[in-house]
Every structure is written in C-alpha cells, then in structure tokens.
Design an enzyme around this catalytic site. Sequence first.
Site, PDB file in Angstrom:
ATOM      1  N   CYS A   1       0.762  -1.342  -0.090  1.00 28.23           N
ATOM      2  CA  CYS A   1       0.059   0.063   0.035  1.00 28.23           C
ATOM      3  C   CYS A   1       0.956   1.106  -0.094  1.00 28.23           C
ATOM      4  O   CYS A   1       0.361   2.246  -0.477  1.00 28.23           O
ATOM      5  CB  CYS A   1      -0.866   0.024   1.289  1.00 28.23           C
ATOM      6  SG  CYS A   1      -1.512  -1.741   1.625  1.00 28.23           S
TER       7      CYS A   1
HETATM    8  N1  PMP Z   1      -4.347  -3.951   8.124  1.00 25.92           N
HETATM    9  C1  PMP Z   1      -3.306  -4.563   7.679  1.00 25.92           C
HETATM   10  C2  PMP Z   1      -2.445  -5.106   8.912  1.00 25.92           C
HETATM   11  C3  PMP Z   1      -2.996  -4.866   6.529  1.00 25.92           C
HETATM   12  O1  PMP Z   1      -1.718  -5.839   6.088  1.00 25.92           O
HETATM   13  C4  PMP Z   1      -3.689  -4.240   5.376  1.00 25.92           C
HETATM   14  C5  PMP Z   1      -3.342  -4.836   3.985  1.00 25.92           C
HETATM   15  N2  PMP Z   1      -3.611  -5.917   3.451  1.00 25.92           N
HETATM   16  C6  PMP Z   1      -4.931  -3.585   5.641  1.00 25.92           C
HETATM   17  C7  PMP Z   1      -5.057  -3.314   7.004  1.00 25.92           C
HETATM   18  C8  PMP Z   1      -5.724  -2.811   4.691  1.00 25.92           C
HETATM   19  O2  PMP Z   1      -6.168  -3.821   3.685  1.00 25.92           O
HETATM   20  P1  PMP Z   1      -7.174  -3.573   2.474  1.00 25.92           P
HETATM   21  O3  PMP Z   1      -6.175  -2.897   1.669  1.00 25.92           O
HETATM   22  O4  PMP Z   1      -7.716  -5.312   1.875  1.00 25.92           O
HETATM   23  O5  PMP Z   1      -8.353  -3.039   2.973  1.00 25.92           O
END
Ligand code: PMP
Length: 404
Positions: free
Chosen positions: A339
């Site tokens: 991200c």
């Molecule tokens: N929390 C954690 C610990 C993550 O590793 C992630 C990314 N996989 C997220 C939140 C956010 O996930 P998403 O982008 O699928 O909403």
Amino acid sequence: MWSWVSECVGMSRTKRIYMDHAAGRPVDPRVLKAMLPYIKSVYGNPSSPHSFGQETKQAIEVARTKVAELINAEREESIIFTSGATESNNLAIKGVAYRNKDQGTHLIMSGVEHMSVLNPCKFLTTRGFKATSIPVDQYGFVNLTNLEEELTSETTLVSIMYGNGEIGTIQPVKEISQMVHGKNAYLHVDATAANGQVPIDVREEGIDLLTTSSNDMYGPRGVGALYVRKGVRLGPVTHGGGQEWGLRSGTENLPGIVGFGKAAEIAAEEMPTESKRLEKLRDRLIKGLLDPVPHSFLNGHPTKRLPNNVAVRYSFIEGESILLDLDARGVAASSGSACTAKTLEPSHVLRGIGLKHEEAHGSVLFTLGKQNTEEEVSYVIRIMPEIVKRLREMSPLTPKELME
Ligand code: PMP
C-alpha cells in the site's frame, strides 16, 4: 502445488515463484466453487422477505457463523461484514470515537499500525480528538510502559495490530487488553495479517473489536469483517438501509461473504498443519538468506512472528534493486507494505523499529503461502547471495574490504 495457482489465474507453468502473500493471495478453488452459485443463479436480496431473499440471508448467516467460529466470537451477531480491512479499521476507530465522545476524546495506536488505522486516527485529530502514537522496540513490540503511561480516563480506544505484515512481529495481545481494560478503554486489534495463520480467541485474549479480511485467508477480495464484542458502544460510519444491525448499511456482498465464510472454514481446519509447514519453510528461508551473506539481518522477532513472514535486510544496497533482480529470475517479493510501495519514503514500520533510512531501504519481504514449496525456497536461497554480491559490487556504499 503449481497447478493450484496456474489453474486459478490461467498462467503457463514457467518459472514464477510468488512470495508476496501479504500483498494479495490467490482464491482457494474450494472457495471459488462455493461462491459460484451466488454469482450465477442465487441472487435474492437478503433483506427481502420472499424465499429468494431468505435463501441468501441463510447463506450469509452460515458464513457469519464460520467467521465467528474462527476467532471464537461469542455469537454470530458480533460479526459485521464490510468491504475489507480498511473499512473495518475505519468503522472500529471512527465508530468507537464518535459514539463514546461523551466518555472521552483520546485515542491510542502503535506507531507501526497500517495506514488504515493511522490515517483515521489522524483524521479524527481534525475533529476534536487527540491521538497518541506508542513507540515500539527494535523487534516491533509495543512499549507497554509507555502504553500504561499514556492511558488516561479520557482514552476510549486503543488500536494495536495482532501481527505485523511487514516484520511479522506478534504482539502480546492479552497483556495489552488487560492494561487497556484496567483504564476502561476498548481494545481494537487489526488482525488482517494474522487471522487464519495463528489461532485467535477474542474472548480469551480480551479483544473488544477485531478487523479481519477475506483475501488474507485465500478468500475473495472486497470483503472483510469487524468483530464487535457484545456491549461495545459502536456507531455506524456508513448510513443507509440499516443492514448489519445498522452498523454497515448497504446491500450485502453475497458471493464475497459466502466465499469469506468458506475461506474461514478452511483456515480453521487447515491452520494447525499449514502453519507448522509454513514455519518450517520460513525458518529455512531466513537461515538460507542470512547465513551465507555478511552484513545481513532479520527484521522483527525471530520466534514471535507470523508463520509466513520472512523480512530481511542487506547493508549497502537497495531493496528495490534486489526486487528487480528477483523478479527477473521469476521471484515475486516485496520491499514492504504494497500500500505504501508507491512512495520512495522508507516504510514507517521499519523506521518505527529504529532502522536508519539506508537500513530500511535495504529490506526485502517474502511472505509465504499455501503454494510455496521446499524447492522454491531452495531456489531463492540459491540465487540470493549472487544477487546481493552483484549489487554490492556496483554500490558505492560497499566497503572495499568486503569485496576482496
Ligand atoms: N491492515 C493490515 C494489517 C494490512 O496488512 C492491510 C493490507 N492487507 C490492511 C489493513 C488493509 O487491507 P485492505 O487494503 O484490503 O483494506
């Protein structure tokens, strides 16, 4: 197991090794099979009273039970389906903060949380709340003395992740919850990276709210859940038709939820054997990546870490260059959280455990999964020393004596 992946994404059986499961996982074929009827032929709205609606409502309730069972939630209604971990984190943080404003306006989170925890907290500071970030030690463990000092009667919520996807460290959640409850605050745990890999028991560990995501356990994307313990004062963030007990309005993602339920069921059955297998692969890979290469280090704790997490760093070179070399040799890994990979800034998690800018930049993250084999680990162990040697030869930072 290669056929497992190729079958799912239709790619040829060329040498491609996927070790970036923290960023995304293939959907388990059994999950896909469970979902298909709900894409093709079962489509009633679960809010509708007719038989078409009741059929899908029942499918959603079965999935809710499976997700609840995986974390030993006290009742199915504790599970609120969302669109994923980001939404669950936003709901937990904003939903508790606003609903409990009469009790206090102070929030606490660790400095190594995912952006979907840090940014809602930051946002709330523009709306009259105060947010305190708790530092972590060199392994990524939350500083408990600091946490205790920062907890006040004004604190309504503490948000700490269960296991860190970038450095693998698993927090002492039960100890943290006891401390948090001692000050009458709620504990929210982001278990996105951990749930399905390590056993979690919300009741035993004293967790009030827990974020979990389907794709992180080989379910489809676009679906997640927030566990909310009975009695927790939580308000909605999304307002609309009142689905999910008014806490998350919007017509339910039927095939996604059914798939998530199946993924949770499989995770519960297979976790004991699969996590043991992964831990063996993990430890072999860590040793093989570090032992033959001088000035190489492990990020995170050696044992209290997620079964699939291999986070290493090499001095004098850039993790990004290592990734390109790995990719050219068919291996997909990561420099950290996908991200934040778009920015050139070193990850706040690596900075949080005290790494200097240049140390953080030398990091590479391998996250293993179901389809990874001993042979694949052997291949990565074989090619890594060559990659590091070649890049160090080109790097102006490498001390001369190291190359002699
Ligand atoms: N929390 C954690 C610990 C993550 O590793 C992630 C990314 N996989 C997220 C939140 C956010 O996930 P998403 O982008 O699928 O909403």
